[in-house]
Design a protein around this motif. Structure first.
Motif, PDB file in Angstrom:
ATOM      1  N   LYS A 108      13.139  36.223  15.205  1.00 26.19           N
ATOM      2  CA  LYS A 108      12.393  37.497  15.440  1.00 26.19           C
ATOM      3  C   LYS A 108      10.966  37.097  15.933  1.00 26.19           C
ATOM      4  CE  LYS A 108       9.905  41.274  14.998  1.00 26.19           C
ATOM      5  NZ  LYS A 108       8.584  41.571  14.130  1.00 26.19           N
ATOM      6  N   ILE A 109      10.592  37.485  17.202  1.00 28.45           N
ATOM      7  CA  ILE A 109       9.253  36.958  17.662  1.00 28.45           C
ATOM      8  C   ILE A 109       8.510  38.320  17.667  1.00 28.45           C
ATOM      9  CG2 ILE A 109       7.812  36.159  19.536  1.00 28.45           C
ATOM     10  CD1 ILE A 109       9.975  34.324  20.296  1.00 28.45           C
ATOM     11  N   GLY A 110       7.563  38.325  16.788  1.00 35.02           N
ATOM     12  CA  GLY A 110       6.579  39.551  16.621  1.00 35.02           C
ATOM     13  C   GLY A 110       5.933  40.002  17.931  1.00 35.02           C
ATOM     14  N   GLY A 111       5.720  41.446  18.006  1.00 39.34           N
ATOM     15  CA  GLY A 111       5.209  41.794  19.254  1.00 39.34           C
ATOM     16  C   GLY A 111       3.468  41.446  19.303  1.00 39.34           C
ATOM     17  N   SER A 112       3.166  41.165  18.185  1.00 38.02           N
ATOM     18  CA  SER A 112       1.609  40.526  18.266  1.00 38.02           C
ATOM     19  C   SER A 112       1.656  39.434  19.112  1.00 38.02           C
ATOM     20  CB  SER A 112       1.152  40.319  16.787  1.00 38.02           C
ATOM     21  OG  SER A 112       2.028  39.070  15.970  1.00 38.02           O
ATOM     22  N   LEU A 113       2.668  38.729  19.412  1.00 32.95           N
ATOM     23  CA  LEU A 113       2.479  37.376  20.401  1.00 32.95           C
ATOM     24  C   LEU A 113       2.562  37.843  21.915  1.00 32.95           C
ATOM     25  CD1 LEU A 113       3.473  36.255  17.814  1.00 32.95           C
ATOM     26  CD2 LEU A 113       4.343  34.274  18.909  1.00 32.95           C
ATOM     27  N   SER A 114       2.799  39.056  22.009  1.00 29.65           N
ATOM     28  CA  SER A 114       2.880  39.649  23.178  1.00 29.65           C
ATOM     29  C   SER A 114       1.788  39.336  24.475  1.00 29.65           C
ATOM     30  CB  SER A 114       3.272  41.070  23.576  1.00 29.65           C
ATOM     31  OG  SER A 114       2.366  41.870  23.059  1.00 29.65           O
ATOM     32  N   HIS A 115       0.456  39.253  23.643  1.00 32.00           N
ATOM     33  CA  HIS A 115      -0.582  38.825  24.621  1.00 32.00           C
ATOM     34  C   HIS A 115      -1.099  37.270  24.414  1.00 32.00           C
ATOM     35  CE1 HIS A 115      -1.100  42.796  26.065  1.00 32.00           C
ATOM     36  NE2 HIS A 115      -1.044  43.307  25.060  1.00 32.00           N
ATOM     37  N   ASP A 116      -0.400  36.568  23.553  1.00 39.05           N
ATOM     38  CA  ASP A 116      -0.725  35.103  23.142  1.00 39.05           C
ATOM     39  C   ASP A 116      -0.049  34.341  24.051  1.00 39.05           C
ATOM     40  OD1 ASP A 116      -0.824  32.602  21.834  1.00 39.05           O
ATOM     41  OD2 ASP A 116      -0.824  33.932  19.715  1.00 39.05           O
ATOM     42  N   PRO A 117      -0.905  33.172  24.641  1.00 40.32           N
ATOM     43  CA  PRO A 117      -0.509  32.093  25.445  1.00 40.32           C
ATOM     44  C   PRO A 117       0.675  31.335  24.947  1.00 40.32           C
ATOM     45  CG  PRO A 117      -2.774  32.052  25.483  1.00 40.32           C
ATOM     46  CD  PRO A 117      -2.346  32.885  24.449  1.00 40.32           C
ATOM     47  N   LEU A 118       0.864  31.394  23.538  1.00 41.90           N
ATOM     48  CA  LEU A 118       1.796  30.517  22.818  1.00 41.90           C
ATOM     49  C   LEU A 118       3.197  31.068  23.044  1.00 41.90           C
ATOM     50  CD1 LEU A 118       0.291  29.625  19.471  1.00 41.90           C
ATOM     51  CD2 LEU A 118       1.094  28.106  21.265  1.00 41.90           C
ATOM     52  N   LEU A 119       3.337  32.375  23.445  1.00 43.81           N
ATOM     53  CA  LEU A 119       4.793  32.900  23.518  1.00 43.81           C
ATOM     54  C   LEU A 119       5.582  32.315  24.547  1.00 43.81           C
ATOM     55  CD1 LEU A 119       6.571  35.321  23.249  1.00 43.81           C
ATOM     56  CD2 LEU A 119       5.628  36.757  25.088  1.00 43.81           C
ATOM     57  N   ARG A 120       4.865  31.681  25.448  1.00 44.27           N
ATOM     58  CA  ARG A 120       5.519  31.036  26.552  1.00 44.27           C
ATOM     59  C   ARG A 120       6.206  29.533  25.756  1.00 44.27           C
ATOM     60  NH1 ARG A 120       5.087  31.672  32.175  1.00 44.27           N
ATOM     61  NH2 ARG A 120       3.622  32.697  31.935  1.00 44.27           N
ATOM     62  N   GLU A 121       5.334  29.094  25.033  1.00 45.91           N
ATOM     63  CA  GLU A 121       5.793  27.993  24.455  1.00 45.91           C
ATOM     64  C   GLU A 121       6.983  28.116  23.446  1.00 45.91           C
ATOM     65  OE1 GLU A 121       6.016  23.818  23.453  1.00 45.91           O
ATOM     66  OE2 GLU A 121       5.067  24.968  25.283  1.00 45.91           O
ATOM     67  N   TRP A 122       6.864  29.286  22.710  1.00 43.95           N
ATOM     68  CA  TRP A 122       7.900  29.522  21.916  1.00 43.95           C
ATOM     69  C   TRP A 122       9.264  29.874  22.696  1.00 43.95           C
ATOM     70  CZ3 TRP A 122       8.973  29.497  16.937  1.00 43.95           C
ATOM     71  CH2 TRP A 122       7.736  29.713  15.909  1.00 43.95           C
ATOM     72  N   LEU A 123       9.378  30.575  23.901  1.00 43.21           N
ATOM     73  CA  LEU A 123      10.251  30.991  24.470  1.00 43.21           C
ATOM     74  C   LEU A 123      10.861  29.534  25.166  1.00 43.21           C
ATOM     75  CD1 LEU A 123       9.386  34.159  26.402  1.00 43.21           C
ATOM     76  CD2 LEU A 123      10.643  33.887  24.264  1.00 43.21           C
ATOM     77  N   THR A 124      10.171  28.813  25.576  1.00 44.97           N
ATOM     78  CA  THR A 124      10.538  27.320  26.275  1.00 44.97           C
ATOM     79  C   THR A 124      11.346  26.692  25.226  1.00 44.97           C
ATOM     80  OG1 THR A 124       8.525  27.591  28.083  1.00 44.97           O
ATOM     81  CG2 THR A 124       9.749  25.312  27.622  1.00 44.97           C
ATOM     82  N   GLN A 125      10.634  26.452  24.083  1.00 37.94           N
ATOM     83  CA  GLN A 125      11.348  25.676  23.040  1.00 37.94           C
ATOM     84  C   GLN A 125      12.561  26.335  22.733  1.00 37.94           C
ATOM     85  OE1 GLN A 125      10.435  22.535  22.181  1.00 37.94           O
ATOM     86  NE2 GLN A 125       8.333  22.700  23.662  1.00 37.94           N
ATOM     87  N   LEU A 126      12.733  27.356  22.494  1.00 35.41           N
ATOM     88  CA  LEU A 126      14.138  28.136  22.176  1.00 35.41           C
ATOM     89  C   LEU A 126      14.979  27.945  23.314  1.00 35.41           C
ATOM     90  CD1 LEU A 126      12.511  31.473  20.420  1.00 35.41           C
ATOM     91  CD2 LEU A 126      13.537  29.273  19.339  1.00 35.41           C
ATOM     92  N   TRP A 127      14.453  28.198  24.434  1.00 39.17           N
ATOM     93  CA  TRP A 127      15.649  27.901  25.721  1.00 39.17           C
ATOM     94  C   TRP A 127      16.064  26.598  25.902  1.00 39.17           C
ATOM     95  CZ3 TRP A 127      13.950  25.263  30.176  1.00 39.17           C
ATOM     96  CH2 TRP A 127      14.996  25.356  31.196  1.00 39.17           C
TER      97      TRP A 127
END
Length: 196
Positions: free
Chosen positions: A5-24
């Motif tokens: 579960k990725i919190g909505g608080s990351l929706s403006h965080d540059p780290l969101l892309r890194e989380w999604l990339t690592q998970l993918w």
């Protein structure tokens, strides 16, 4: 199978892309992402305060808020597969993909135990983990999370919603909270825990 579960608080965080990339890159065939509501859901709170509509309408709108965040995630990482039900989630995983849950199947015509502000995307992630018989639920937060902190204390501090503990008390899966900066820790988990 893991639910992340990725919190909505990351929706403006540059780290969101890194989380999604690592998970993918590392989670294909075994990870389901649950989007938070973020400021999409904050708008629902604002409109409910302004117009005084009931929690049933707010619940349905918040599921659409989570859906918007899911679509945003796929926009950042098009390889992610949007999946609205268990069958589609399992198909995406069988095909070696990472699924992003679109929770519109939980929209309601009448109030029930989920249609209130005590049940947020945290509890919905726990509900999905139980439904899918997941091995692990990881909840990613922007705030600091003390390792090993009791879930009841995190609920009391407002880190988790008030229904979360009820959903995970008898769970057959591991529950772990990570901070937004713990991308490397997640990567390590994915690399060193064998797929089921």
């Amino acid at each position: 199978m893991w639910v992340v579960k990725i919190g909505g608080s990351l929706s403006h965080d540059p780290l969101l892309r890194e989380w999604l990339t690592q998970l993918w890159e590392l989670g294909g065939g075994r990870v389901v992402i649950v989007p938070g509501g973020g400021d999409f859901a904050d708008k629902v709170r604002q409109y409910q305060s302004e117009w005084c509509f009931d929690d049933l309408a707010a619940h349905n709108m918040c599921l659409l808020a989570m859906t918007q965040y899911a679509i945003l995630m796929q926009g950042l990482r098009p390889e992610l597969v949007l999946a609205a039900n268990e069958e589609r989630i399992r198909r995406a995983l069988r095909d070696g993909h990472v699924a992003v849950w679109v929770p519109t199947g939980l929209m309601r015509d009448a109030p029930d135990e989920m249609t209130n502000w005590d049940t947020t995307s945290d509890s919905l992630a726990a509900w999905l983990s139980t439904t899918l018989n997941a091995e692990r639920l990881i909840v990613v937060k922007s705030c600091e999370v003390e390792a090993g902190a009791p879930l009841a204390a995190l609920t009391q501090d407002g880190v988790l919603d008030t229904r979360f503990v009820d959903h995970v008390t008898d769970a057959n899966y591991v529950v772990e909270l990570l901070n937004r900066r713990d991308v490397a820790l997640m990567r390590d988990r994915l690399l060193h825990v064998p797929a089921a």
